[in-house]
Design an enzyme around this catalytic site. Structure first.
Site, short mmCIF file in Angstrom:
data_model
loop_
_atom_site.label_atom_id
_atom_site.label_comp_id
_atom_site.label_asym_id
_atom_site.label_seq_id
_atom_site.Cartn_x
_atom_site.Cartn_y
_atom_site.Cartn_z
N ALA A 74 49.69 58.64 45.99
CA ALA A 74 50.32 59.77 46.52
C ALA A 74 49.36 60.41 47.85
O ALA A 74 48.25 60.11 47.85
CB ALA A 74 50.33 60.92 45.46
N TYR A 82 36.30 60.07 42.58
CA TYR A 82 35.94 61.36 42.54
C TYR A 82 35.77 61.81 41.15
O TYR A 82 35.43 62.99 40.66
CB TYR A 82 36.95 62.47 43.15
CG TYR A 82 38.37 62.40 42.68
CD1 TYR A 82 38.76 62.80 41.33
CD2 TYR A 82 39.58 61.97 43.42
CE1 TYR A 82 39.93 63.06 40.81
CE2 TYR A 82 40.82 62.02 42.76
CZ TYR A 82 41.04 62.31 41.60
OH TYR A 82 42.29 62.34 41.18
N GLU A 83 36.31 60.93 40.18
CA GLU A 83 36.12 61.47 38.61
C GLU A 83 34.57 61.42 38.15
O GLU A 83 34.19 62.29 37.51
CB GLU A 83 36.90 60.47 37.78
CG GLU A 83 38.54 60.65 37.98
CD GLU A 83 39.37 59.82 37.26
OE1 GLU A 83 39.14 59.79 36.07
OE2 GLU A 83 40.02 58.96 37.76
N ASN A 118 53.54 65.72 50.12
CA ASN A 118 53.14 67.18 50.69
C ASN A 118 52.80 66.90 52.34
O ASN A 118 52.19 65.68 52.46
CB ASN A 118 52.01 68.00 49.96
CG ASN A 118 50.83 67.35 50.20
OD1 ASN A 118 50.74 66.42 49.11
ND2 ASN A 118 50.04 67.37 51.02
N HIS A 159 39.62 57.21 39.82
CA HIS A 159 39.24 57.67 41.26
C HIS A 159 37.92 57.70 41.24
O HIS A 159 37.17 58.09 40.22
CB HIS A 159 40.21 58.97 41.45
CG HIS A 159 41.49 59.16 41.44
ND1 HIS A 159 42.19 59.03 40.18
CD2 HIS A 159 42.34 58.78 42.41
CE1 HIS A 159 43.61 59.04 40.41
NE2 HIS A 159 43.72 58.95 41.88
N MET A 195 43.02 60.39 48.29
CA MET A 195 41.73 60.29 47.56
C MET A 195 41.53 58.89 46.66
O MET A 195 40.68 59.06 45.65
CB MET A 195 41.64 61.56 46.23
CG MET A 195 41.98 62.70 46.91
SD MET A 195 41.88 64.06 45.89
CE MET A 195 42.60 65.47 46.66
N SER A 196 42.26 57.90 47.21
CA SER A 196 42.14 56.68 46.47
C SER A 196 42.35 55.34 47.39
O SER A 196 42.08 55.61 48.79
CB SER A 196 43.58 56.56 45.48
OG SER A 196 44.59 56.45 45.95
N HIS A 233 48.10 69.62 42.55
CA HIS A 233 48.42 68.62 41.99
C HIS A 233 49.73 68.73 41.34
O HIS A 233 50.33 67.66 40.93
CB HIS A 233 47.26 68.22 40.93
CG HIS A 233 47.30 66.82 40.39
ND1 HIS A 233 47.30 65.82 41.20
CD2 HIS A 233 47.58 66.46 39.12
CE1 HIS A 233 47.27 64.70 40.16
NE2 HIS A 233 47.66 65.14 39.01
N SER A 245 49.66 58.42 41.33
CA SER A 245 49.91 59.45 40.69
C SER A 245 51.19 59.65 40.48
O SER A 245 52.12 59.62 41.55
CB SER A 245 49.48 60.75 41.59
OG SER A 245 48.06 61.07 41.60
N HIS A 248 48.21 59.97 35.09
CA HIS A 248 48.02 58.36 34.90
C HIS A 248 47.96 58.00 33.64
O HIS A 248 47.29 58.54 32.99
CB HIS A 248 46.61 58.00 35.79
CG HIS A 248 46.65 58.25 37.43
ND1 HIS A 248 46.55 57.12 38.14
CD2 HIS A 248 46.82 59.36 38.11
CE1 HIS A 248 46.61 57.47 39.32
NE2 HIS A 248 46.79 58.75 39.37
N1 HPA Z 1 45.31 65.33 50.36
C1 HPA Z 1 44.60 64.59 49.66
N2 HPA Z 1 45.10 63.60 48.60
C2 HPA Z 1 46.56 63.97 48.55
C3 HPA Z 1 47.35 64.97 48.97
C4 HPA Z 1 46.69 65.38 50.06
O1 HPA Z 1 47.21 66.55 50.74
N3 HPA Z 1 48.42 64.79 48.64
C5 HPA Z 1 48.57 63.83 47.60
N4 HPA Z 1 47.30 63.43 47.59
#
Ligand code: HPA
Length: 266
Positions: free
Chosen positions: A108, A80-81, A227, A78, A203-204, A239, A25, A56
């Site tokens: 990320a 999750y998509e 974060n 991903h 998530m990847s 996001h 990301s 992306h």
């Molecule tokens: N959690 C899951 N996926 C992420 C996060 C998070 O805090 N930050 C960036 N991708």
């Protein structure tokens, strides 16, 4: 001529990338640093997924960086998509078929460590698959029993650390835990993740590492911390934040990847 390798060779007959890099990301800008590049939209490559995430891109870029030919997968889909755990299978197996030795996965991620704040980079030393999904389901031969003992290659990680030290870029190291998403975790889930030994959540990456190990590619992984994870600051996660911090950190990550790739020059 309908397989991805033939299409790539038609577009770039000399294509023989040593390394392939998946951009996470907000990191797509890195693809612009390749010289003499050939870009092929995913939609022209059978089996390549079209990522639906706003940050992306969707193209394969093959070109030279620091004198080394590499392939950049600018955009990942991903799980999750659409719920397909093997969504990145075609791109990864295509990289192997083109002769790549290693796959570098970037992402990320949220940090579980207060001493690893937004903007920090983390070399992935190992992962925890907390999704209940697996991209190898459906493979009917014994290759599915893929060894994951050294999933993240120690030699490649050593090169990443050496490159970071040369550049003066702090590089953390830690365990990445895959949550399926797409919602961010709850604070209780983050406390659990910490208890289970995770340093970062995302998530990847994990399904791609599994596919790459199955294909026989060595793997290196680098997380850009965007974060502190849920519940650590009292702030809500978004996001937009992932994209903004990812974009700010892309400079350090690009310099790190360039120095890493340059070590493969002969
Ligand atoms: N959690 C899951 N996926 C992420 C996060 C998070 O805090 N930050 C960036 N991708």
């Amino acid at each position: 001529m309908s397989d991805p390798v033939s299409i790539i060779r038609a577009a770039r007959p000399s294509a023989a990338p040593r390394l392939a890099i998946v951009l996470g990301s907000g990191l797509s800008g890195f693809a612009d640093s390749l010289e003499g590049a050939t870009a092929i939209p995913y939609q022209e490559l059978p089996g390549f997924p079209l990522p639906g995430v706003s940050s992306h891109r969707r193209e394969l870029v093959i070109g030279h960086l620091a004198g080394v030919e590499i392939a950049v997968l600018a955009g990942r889909a991903h799980v999750y998509e659409h719920g397909k755990a093997d969504v990145m299978r075609a791109p990864i197996e295509t990289m192997k078929a083109l002769g790549a030795e290693a796959l570098v996965l970037t992402n990320a991620a949220g940090s579980l460590r207060a001493d690893m704040p937004p903007g920090a980079l983390m070399a992935i030393s190992d992962h925890i698959n907390f999704s209940g999904r697996n991209p190898l389901i459906g493979i009917a031969d014994d290759s599915r029993f893929t060894d994951m003992t050294n999933a993240y290659d120690a030699g490649l990680r050593g090169r990443l650390k050496a490159a970071a030290a040369r550049l003066g870029i702090p590089l953390n190291e830690g365990v990445y835990m895959w949550f399926l998403g797409p919602n961010f975790e709850t604070p209780a889930e983050i406390r659990m993740a910490r208890t289970l030994g995770a340093d970062a959540v995302g998530m990847s990456t994990v399904p791609e590492t599994i596919l790459a190990r199955h294909a026989g590619l060595a793997v290196a992984g680098v997380s850009t911390i965007t974060n502190l994870a849920a519940g650590m600051t009292g702030e809500a996660l978004s996001h937009d934040e992932t994209k903004a911090v990812g974009a700010r950190a892309v400079g350090d990550l690009s310099r790190l990847l360039t120095a890493f790739v340059s070590e493969f020059a002969q």
